[in-house]
Design a protein around this motif. Structure first.
Motif, PDB file in Angstrom:
ATOM      1  N   ALA A   1       0.832  -1.206   0.000  1.00  0.00           N
ATOM      2  CA  ALA A   1       0.000   0.000   0.000  1.00  0.00           C
ATOM      3  C   ALA A   1       0.865   1.254   0.000  1.00  0.00           C
ATOM      4  CB  ALA A   1      -0.925  -0.011   1.208  1.00  0.00           C
ATOM      5  N   ALA A   2       1.940   1.246   0.794  1.00  0.00           N
ATOM      6  CA  ALA A   2       2.839   2.399   0.848  1.00  0.00           C
ATOM      7  C   ALA A   2       3.525   2.622  -0.492  1.00  0.00           C
ATOM      8  CB  ALA A   2       3.869   2.200   1.958  1.00  0.00           C
ATOM      9  N   ALA A   3       3.937   1.526  -1.117  1.00  0.00           N
ATOM     10  CA  ALA A   3       4.614   1.628  -2.411  1.00  0.00           C
ATOM     11  C   ALA A   3       3.642   2.059  -3.505  1.00  0.00           C
ATOM     12  CB  ALA A   3       5.256   0.286  -2.768  1.00  0.00           C
ATOM     13  N   ARG A   4       2.404   1.632  -3.388  1.00  0.00           N
ATOM     14  CA  ARG A   4       1.406   1.921  -4.421  1.00  0.00           C
ATOM     15  C   ARG A   4       1.208   3.421  -4.612  1.00  0.00           C
ATOM     16  NH1 ARG A   4      -3.129  -0.820  -6.077  1.00  0.00           N
ATOM     17  NH2 ARG A   4      -1.644  -2.543  -6.276  1.00  0.00           N
ATOM     18  N   VAL A   5       1.037   4.148  -3.533  1.00  0.00           N
ATOM     19  CA  VAL A   5       0.725   5.578  -3.648  1.00  0.00           C
ATOM     20  C   VAL A   5       1.926   6.395  -4.110  1.00  0.00           C
ATOM     21  CG1 VAL A   5      -1.126   5.464  -1.952  1.00  0.00           C
ATOM     22  CG2 VAL A   5       1.212   5.945  -1.193  1.00  0.00           C
ATOM     23  N   GLN A   6       3.120   5.794  -4.097  1.00  0.00           N
ATOM     24  CA  GLN A   6       4.311   6.492  -4.558  1.00  0.00           C
ATOM     25  C   GLN A   6       4.697   6.109  -5.986  1.00  0.00           C
ATOM     26  OE1 GLN A   6       7.440   5.827  -1.663  1.00  0.00           O
ATOM     27  NE2 GLN A   6       6.125   6.381   0.057  1.00  0.00           N
TER      28      GLN A   6
ATOM     29  N   THR B   1      -6.309   7.931  -5.678  1.00  0.00           N
ATOM     30  CA  THR B   1      -7.116   8.759  -4.799  1.00  0.00           C
ATOM     31  C   THR B   1      -6.797   8.415  -3.347  1.00  0.00           C
ATOM     32  OG1 THR B   1      -8.879   8.800  -6.450  1.00  0.00           O
ATOM     33  CG2 THR B   1      -9.477   9.430  -4.201  1.00  0.00           C
ATOM     34  N   ASP B   2      -6.548   7.135  -3.107  1.00  0.00           N
ATOM     35  CA  ASP B   2      -6.091   6.632  -1.820  1.00  0.00           C
ATOM     36  C   ASP B   2      -5.409   5.295  -2.086  1.00  0.00           C
ATOM     37  OD1 ASP B   2      -5.620   6.358   0.873  1.00  0.00           O
ATOM     38  OD2 ASP B   2      -7.667   6.826   1.479  1.00  0.00           O
ATOM     39  N   TRP B   3      -4.838   4.691  -1.065  1.00  0.00           N
ATOM     40  CA  TRP B   3      -4.043   3.481  -1.262  1.00  0.00           C
ATOM     41  C   TRP B   3      -4.837   2.341  -1.892  1.00  0.00           C
ATOM     42  CZ3 TRP B   3      -5.510  -1.052   1.083  1.00  0.00           C
ATOM     43  CH2 TRP B   3      -6.440  -0.948   2.124  1.00  0.00           C
ATOM     44  N   TYR B   4      -6.152   2.284  -1.617  1.00  0.00           N
ATOM     45  CA  TYR B   4      -6.971   1.176  -2.126  1.00  0.00           C
ATOM     46  C   TYR B   4      -7.632   1.497  -3.465  1.00  0.00           C
ATOM     47  CZ  TYR B   4     -11.189   3.761  -0.858  1.00  0.00           C
ATOM     48  OH  TYR B   4     -12.193   4.701  -0.787  1.00  0.00           O
ATOM     49  N   PHE B   5      -7.529   2.763  -3.907  1.00  0.00           N
ATOM     50  CA  PHE B   5      -8.253   3.194  -5.108  1.00  0.00           C
ATOM     51  C   PHE B   5      -7.284   3.861  -6.072  1.00  0.00           C
ATOM     52  CE2 PHE B   5     -10.916   5.624  -7.869  1.00  0.00           C
ATOM     53  CZ  PHE B   5     -12.124   4.983  -7.924  1.00  0.00           C
ATOM     54  N   CYS B   6      -6.735   3.053  -6.960  1.00  0.00           N
ATOM     55  CA  CYS B   6      -5.764   3.565  -7.929  1.00  0.00           C
ATOM     56  C   CYS B   6      -6.167   3.142  -9.351  1.00  0.00           C
ATOM     57  CB  CYS B   6      -4.367   3.035  -7.626  1.00  0.00           C
ATOM     58  SG  CYS B   6      -3.674   3.605  -6.063  1.00  0.00           S
ATOM     59  N   LYS B   7      -5.954   4.037 -10.281  1.00  0.00           N
ATOM     60  CA  LYS B   7      -6.229   3.765 -11.682  1.00  0.00           C
ATOM     61  C   LYS B   7      -4.932   3.847 -12.492  1.00  0.00           C
ATOM     62  CE  LYS B   7     -10.951   5.628 -11.830  1.00  0.00           C
ATOM     63  NZ  LYS B   7     -11.841   6.619 -12.504  1.00  0.00           N
ATOM     64  N   LYS B   8      -4.972   3.246 -13.672  1.00  0.00           N
ATOM     65  CA  LYS B   8      -3.849   3.371 -14.596  1.00  0.00           C
ATOM     66  C   LYS B   8      -4.369   3.210 -16.020  1.00  0.00           C
ATOM     67  CE  LYS B   8      -2.339  -1.456 -15.080  1.00  0.00           C
ATOM     68  NZ  LYS B   8      -1.171  -2.366 -15.033  1.00  0.00           N
ATOM     69  N   ALA B   9      -3.532   3.629 -16.962  1.00  0.00           N
ATOM     70  CA  ALA B   9      -3.883   3.452 -18.369  1.00  0.00           C
ATOM     71  C   ALA B   9      -3.467   2.055 -18.831  1.00  0.00           C
ATOM     72  CB  ALA B   9      -3.182   4.502 -19.204  1.00  0.00           C
ATOM     73  N   VAL B  10      -4.191   1.518 -19.810  1.00  0.00           N
ATOM     74  CA  VAL B  10      -3.799   0.225 -20.405  1.00  0.00           C
ATOM     75  C   VAL B  10      -3.677   0.389 -21.917  1.00  0.00           C
ATOM     76  CG1 VAL B  10      -4.812  -1.205 -18.610  1.00  0.00           C
ATOM     77  CG2 VAL B  10      -6.226  -0.501 -20.546  1.00  0.00           C
TER      78      VAL B  10
END
Length: 215
Positions: free
Chosen positions: A194-199, A206-215
């Motif tokens: 979770a810590a690595a995700r937000v960085q 938006t928060d550690w549990y809610f992340c988007k990316k392009a594909v």
């Protein structure tokens, strides 16, 4: 406790029920569609107005489904003679050719295997059920509509694209996602992740549990 009116439904992410049935294009089995996505959809009866609008819409979208390596297969509890006559009528009256096969399910074997017959709606007609099956024969999505209301073929097309994207990239898709939009990355399983995700600059978090990316 099961009763006489209990409907047995197939389950998501399990093998779709096998079938071997007569259609307007000859006999078809589930195995015939191995390696392709399949949209199997039922309608209450031939020569009915709501069903006619759906078949016209599916026919017009058939090329778009084909571009997604997806076959269409209709079904109702009518004979293949009725299906042929109805398809010819649609071509004559609406100027639309039905390019996909329609299962003739007079025995109701396929309809019952897929939970298409709901006694509360009718004992002798299939409701408007739609099943999306992947190239390995696994059931990936089910949609049910009442007899009085037509389904959205555009939504089914969108759902196939969404499922294919999730399968290929191991992601989820947000509400009303369309190709080209960002997808949702599965939530991290540990505090360290979770810590690595937000960085991670690859993600829009938006928060550690809610992340988007392009594909």
């Amino acid at each position: 406790m099961e009763t006489e009116n209990t409907v047995s439904l197939p389950r998501l992410n399990e093998r779709a029920p096998n079938f071997d049935a007569p259609t307007t294009h000859g006999r078809k089995t589930l195995e015939d569609y191995k390696g392709k996505w399949l949209v199997l959809f039922s309608h209450p009866a031939d020569f009915t107005p709501v069903c006619t609008t759906e078949f016209v819409a599916f026919a017009k979208a058939a090329d778009q489904f084909a571009e997604l390596n997806t076959e269409l297969l209709g079904l109702s509890i009518d004979s293949h003679y009725s299906h042929i006559a109805w398809a010819r009528n649609i071509e004559e009256k609406f100027g639309v050719t039905i390019p996909f096969p329609i299962i003739a399910d007079l025995s109701m074997a396929v309809a019952k295997a897929y939970g298409m017959v709901h006694p509360g709606a009718s004992d002798t007609s299939a409701v408007r059920a739609t099943f999306i099956i992947d190239p390995e024969g696994v059931l990936r999505a089910m949609l049910y509509y009442p007899m009085t209301n037509g389904r959205s073929v555009e939504e089914i097309l969108r759902l196939v694209k969404s499922l294919q994207t999730s399968t290929e990239h191991g992601v989820a898709t947000p509400e009303n996602w369309k190709p080209g939009e960002k997808v949702i990355v599965p939530p991290p399983a540990t505090a360290e992740e979770a810590a690595a995700r937000v960085q991670n600059d690859e993600y829009e978090c938006t928060d550690w549990y809610f992340c988007k990316k392009a594909v």
